[in-house]
Design a protein around this motif. Structure first.
Motif, PDB file in Angstrom:
ATOM      1  N   GLY A   1      -3.020  -7.150  -3.776  1.00 12.52           N
ATOM      2  CA  GLY A   1      -1.711  -6.459  -3.716  1.00 12.52           C
ATOM      3  C   GLY A   1      -1.672  -5.317  -2.453  1.00 12.52           C
ATOM      4  O   GLY A   1      -1.028  -4.480  -2.782  1.00 12.52           O
ATOM      5  N   CYS A   2      -2.686  -5.296  -1.627  1.00 16.00           N
ATOM      6  CA  CYS A   2      -2.677  -4.181  -0.672  1.00 16.00           C
ATOM      7  C   CYS A   2      -1.791  -4.503   0.454  1.00 16.00           C
ATOM      8  O   CYS A   2      -2.030  -4.703   1.709  1.00 16.00           O
ATOM      9  CB  CYS A   2      -4.042  -4.063  -0.285  1.00 16.00           C
ATOM     10  SG  CYS A   2      -5.271  -3.811  -1.693  1.00 16.00           S
ATOM     11  N   ILE A   3      -0.558  -4.636   0.172  1.00 15.52           N
ATOM     12  CA  ILE A   3       0.468  -5.015   1.036  1.00 15.52           C
ATOM     13  C   ILE A   3       1.619  -3.899   1.219  1.00 15.52           C
ATOM     14  O   ILE A   3       1.897  -3.442   0.254  1.00 15.52           O
ATOM     15  CB  ILE A   3       1.163  -6.281   0.941  1.00 15.52           C
ATOM     16  CG1 ILE A   3       0.199  -7.503   0.424  1.00 15.52           C
ATOM     17  CG2 ILE A   3       2.220  -7.015   1.874  1.00 15.52           C
ATOM     18  CD1 ILE A   3      -0.659  -7.963   1.654  1.00 15.52           C
ATOM     19  N   MET A   4       1.969  -3.634   2.636  1.00 18.12           N
ATOM     20  CA  MET A   4       2.808  -2.700   2.694  1.00 18.12           C
ATOM     21  C   MET A   4       4.247  -2.996   2.959  1.00 18.12           C
ATOM     22  O   MET A   4       4.299  -4.541   2.933  1.00 18.12           O
ATOM     23  CB  MET A   4       2.556  -1.833   4.103  1.00 18.12           C
ATOM     24  CG  MET A   4       1.234  -1.322   3.845  1.00 18.12           C
ATOM     25  SD  MET A   4       0.857  -0.169   5.372  1.00 18.12           S
ATOM     26  CE  MET A   4       0.676  -1.397   6.720  1.00 18.12           C
ATOM     27  N   SER A   5       5.379  -2.419   3.053  1.00 18.97           N
ATOM     28  CA  SER A   5       6.727  -2.850   2.915  1.00 18.97           C
ATOM     29  C   SER A   5       6.608  -3.752   4.345  1.00 18.97           C
ATOM     30  O   SER A   5       5.898  -3.591   5.388  1.00 18.97           O
ATOM     31  CB  SER A   5       7.716  -1.869   3.271  1.00 18.97           C
ATOM     32  OG  SER A   5       7.319  -1.002   4.275  1.00 18.97           O
TER      33      SER A   5
ATOM     34  N   GLY B   1       5.617  -6.625   4.571  1.00 19.16           N
ATOM     35  CA  GLY B   1       4.654  -7.656   4.183  1.00 19.16           C
ATOM     36  C   GLY B   1       3.157  -7.377   5.086  1.00 19.16           C
ATOM     37  O   GLY B   1       2.451  -8.348   4.948  1.00 19.16           O
ATOM     38  N   TRP B   2       3.242  -6.462   5.690  1.00 14.32           N
ATOM     39  CA  TRP B   2       2.126  -5.862   6.504  1.00 14.32           C
ATOM     40  C   TRP B   2       0.781  -5.837   5.420  1.00 14.32           C
ATOM     41  O   TRP B   2       0.800  -5.214   4.366  1.00 14.32           O
ATOM     42  CB  TRP B   2       2.167  -4.830   7.298  1.00 14.32           C
ATOM     43  CG  TRP B   2       3.255  -5.163   8.446  1.00 14.32           C
ATOM     44  CD1 TRP B   2       4.564  -4.856   8.131  1.00 14.32           C
ATOM     45  CD2 TRP B   2       3.191  -5.895   9.645  1.00 14.32           C
ATOM     46  NE1 TRP B   2       5.315  -5.110   9.293  1.00 14.32           N
ATOM     47  CE2 TRP B   2       4.344  -5.743  10.133  1.00 14.32           C
ATOM     48  CE3 TRP B   2       2.254  -6.575  10.148  1.00 14.32           C
ATOM     49  CZ2 TRP B   2       4.669  -6.472  11.276  1.00 14.32           C
ATOM     50  CZ3 TRP B   2       2.335  -7.303  11.361  1.00 14.32           C
ATOM     51  CH2 TRP B   2       3.632  -7.289  11.873  1.00 14.32           C
ATOM     52  N   VAL B   3      -0.298  -6.241   6.053  1.00  9.82           N
ATOM     53  CA  VAL B   3      -1.515  -5.896   5.053  1.00  9.82           C
ATOM     54  C   VAL B   3      -1.999  -4.429   5.258  1.00  9.82           C
ATOM     55  O   VAL B   3      -1.899  -3.766   6.514  1.00  9.82           O
ATOM     56  CB  VAL B   3      -2.687  -6.827   5.597  1.00  9.82           C
ATOM     57  CG1 VAL B   3      -4.294  -6.308   5.147  1.00  9.82           C
ATOM     58  CG2 VAL B   3      -2.618  -8.112   5.195  1.00  9.82           C
ATOM     59  N   ASP B   4      -2.326  -3.665   4.254  1.00  9.73           N
ATOM     60  CA  ASP B   4      -2.648  -2.484   4.183  1.00  9.73           C
ATOM     61  C   ASP B   4      -4.178  -2.437   4.299  1.00  9.73           C
ATOM     62  O   ASP B   4      -4.938  -2.429   3.443  1.00  9.73           O
ATOM     63  CB  ASP B   4      -2.131  -1.744   2.964  1.00  9.73           C
ATOM     64  CG  ASP B   4      -2.396  -0.087   3.145  1.00  9.73           C
ATOM     65  OD1 ASP B   4      -3.283   0.332   3.986  1.00  9.73           O
ATOM     66  OD2 ASP B   4      -1.960   0.716   2.291  1.00  9.73           O
ATOM     67  N   TYR B   5      -4.619  -2.196   5.745  1.00  9.51           N
ATOM     68  CA  TYR B   5      -5.870  -2.344   5.989  1.00  9.51           C
ATOM     69  C   TYR B   5      -6.845  -1.234   5.352  1.00  9.51           C
ATOM     70  O   TYR B   5      -8.187  -1.184   5.060  1.00  9.51           O
ATOM     71  CB  TYR B   5      -6.205  -2.394   7.542  1.00  9.51           C
ATOM     72  CG  TYR B   5      -6.065  -3.763   8.110  1.00  9.51           C
ATOM     73  CD1 TYR B   5      -6.731  -4.793   7.842  1.00  9.51           C
ATOM     74  CD2 TYR B   5      -4.857  -3.951   8.568  1.00  9.51           C
ATOM     75  CE1 TYR B   5      -6.462  -6.288   8.376  1.00  9.51           C
ATOM     76  CE2 TYR B   5      -4.404  -5.303   8.926  1.00  9.51           C
ATOM     77  CZ  TYR B   5      -5.373  -6.380   8.788  1.00  9.51           C
ATOM     78  OH  TYR B   5      -5.171  -7.745   9.099  1.00  9.51           O
ATOM     79  N   ASP B   6      -6.411   0.108   5.632  1.00 14.13           N
ATOM     80  CA  ASP B   6      -7.136   1.090   4.707  1.00 14.13           C
ATOM     81  C   ASP B   6      -7.367   0.882   3.510  1.00 14.13           C
ATOM     82  O   ASP B   6      -8.488   1.368   2.976  1.00 14.13           O
ATOM     83  CB  ASP B   6      -6.310   2.248   5.175  1.00 14.13           C
ATOM     84  CG  ASP B   6      -6.635   2.896   6.632  1.00 14.13           C
ATOM     85  OD1 ASP B   6      -7.849   2.686   7.168  1.00 14.13           O
ATOM     86  OD2 ASP B   6      -5.862   3.832   7.244  1.00 14.13           O
ATOM     87  N   LYS B   7      -6.271   0.637   2.793  1.00 17.52           N
ATOM     88  CA  LYS B   7      -6.289   0.416   1.372  1.00 17.52           C
ATOM     89  C   LYS B   7      -7.164  -0.769   0.999  1.00 17.52           C
ATOM     90  O   LYS B   7      -8.103  -0.511  -0.114  1.00 17.52           O
ATOM     91  CB  LYS B   7      -5.020   0.289   0.684  1.00 17.52           C
ATOM     92  CG  LYS B   7      -4.895   0.226  -0.773  1.00 17.52           C
ATOM     93  CD  LYS B   7      -3.354   0.195  -1.269  1.00 17.52           C
ATOM     94  CE  LYS B   7      -3.293   0.264  -2.640  1.00 17.52           C
ATOM     95  NZ  LYS B   7      -1.865  -0.286  -3.056  1.00 17.52           N
ATOM     96  N   THR B   8      -7.167  -1.802   1.589  1.00 16.54           N
ATOM     97  CA  THR B   8      -8.169  -2.870   1.494  1.00 16.54           C
ATOM     98  C   THR B   8      -9.630  -2.499   1.625  1.00 16.54           C
ATOM     99  O   THR B   8     -10.554  -2.727   0.917  1.00 16.54           O
ATOM    100  CB  THR B   8      -7.771  -4.097   2.245  1.00 16.54           C
ATOM    101  OG1 THR B   8      -6.382  -4.201   2.255  1.00 16.54           O
ATOM    102  CG2 THR B   8      -8.284  -5.232   1.821  1.00 16.54           C
ATOM    103  N   SER B   9      -9.811  -1.805   2.592  1.00 11.47           N
ATOM    104  CA  SER B   9     -11.178  -1.194   2.959  1.00 11.47           C
ATOM    105  C   SER B   9     -11.875  -0.417   1.919  1.00 11.47           C
ATOM    106  O   SER B   9     -12.870  -0.782   1.655  1.00 11.47           O
ATOM    107  CB  SER B   9     -11.327  -0.573   4.483  1.00 11.47           C
ATOM    108  OG  SER B   9     -10.696  -1.338   5.314  1.00 11.47           O
TER     109      SER B   9
END
Ligand code: GDP
Length: 285
Positions: free
Chosen positions: A246-250, A252-260
């Motif tokens: 669920g590391c997705i921003m509004s 539908g973009w992937v939240d790269y920082d959060k996923t990292s």
């Protein structure tokens, strides 16, 4: 704490270690069992020179046991004494003393033959920052924190901590720098948490780590992130993990920082099990 190393600091660190070497019989070179080569100082052999040494593969509790066994065989093949330990819980502490006695037996027998009274083995712990030096000193000293005081003839006051009757440790370790000129070394140190995140590109580290896991530990990734398969493309793999967690921003973009952050936190806290990021094969290549 991460030390920022500059040439002046390195020269000073080396000088300090060289001074301490004069006081001791044996060096305990502490490395991270997950990355036994990248967690070494690049000049350690030259600095220690002919001093007897034992390589302690610390944090073995977090390393892949199979890889650790291979490393032990590797060191043995090189004629280097090595031991897997876990300074946090104290696994391997007894073997440190017994192996030290074995390594120094000839020297101490020779001294005894010359009529020198038996004494405790004197040791120095050396390693890069965050490898577990303080943890090990505290662990070894736990039973007997009594300091034995300064040695006569030593100008800088050095304190010794007793480890039972047979071993004495310098209470301050030798701190040396890692080999950061090599980008891969930096990435491995960062993945294992030896380098502070603030001074790194988090996404770059996470991409490296994920790529490594996809190649070496695909089943662990599949299990942890409920993936059917591991995409060969690293970005696709990253996106798949992000979506699963669920590391997705509004938009539908992937939240790269959060996923990292999530990935690295989970790797470092053993959520993906015991991992080694360096194998004997990878080094021989
Ligand atoms: P130093 O900079 O070399 O003195 O490293 P520290 O002793 O401060 O340890 C760095 C971090 O590694 C701390 O969070 C320790 O709790 C952890 N640590 C040290 N030894 C071990 C170990 O054998 N196993 C695990 N899991 N963690 C360890």
């Amino acid at each position: 704490m991460t030390i920022q190393w500059f040439p002046g600091h390195m020269a000073k660190a080396r000088r300090q270690v060289t001074e301490k070497l004069k006081l001791i019989d044996i060096v305990f070179e502490l490395v991270d069992a997950r990355i036994p080569v990248s967690s070494r100082n690049p000049m350690i052999d030259e600095i220690i020179s002919s001093k007897p040494r034992i390589v302690l593969l610390n944090k073995a509790d977090m390393a892949d046991p199979k890889a650790t066994q291979q490393w032990l065989a590797y060191f043995k093949g090189q004629g280097i004494h090595a031991l897997p330990i876990d300074a946090k819980t104290g696994t391997g502490m007894k073997q440190i003393v017994s192996m030290s006695k074995e390594v120094l037996k000839e020297k101490f027998d020779r001294l005894a033959a010359r009529g020198v009274k038996p004494r405790a083995i004197r040791a120095l712990i050396i390693g890069i920052p965050n490898v577990g030096k303080s943890t090990l000193i505290n662990r070894l000293a736990k039973k007997n924190m009594a300091k034995t005081g300064d040695r006569p003839g030593v100008t800088t006051a050095q304190q010794w901590v007793k480890v039972g009757k047979e071993l004495e440790l310098l209470d301050t370790p030798g701190i040396l720098w890692p080999k950061f000129e090599d980008e891969l070394v930096g990435l491995k140190l960062a993945t294992t948490g030896a380098i502070k995140d603030a001074i790194l590109n988090l996404q770059e580290v996470a991409f490296y780590a994920l790529g490594f896991l996809g190649e070496k530990y695909p089943h662990r990734l599949k299990e942890r992130y409920a993936l059917e398969e591991i995409p060969e493309d690293r970005v696709e793999l990253f996106d798949a993990v992000a979506k699963k967690r669920g590391c997705i921003m509004s938009g539908g973009w992937v939240d790269y920082d959060k996923t990292s952050e999530l990935l690295l936190r989970e790797i470092r806290s053993e959520k993906l099990g015991r991992l080694s990021f360096e194998t004997t094969e990878s080094i021989q290549q």
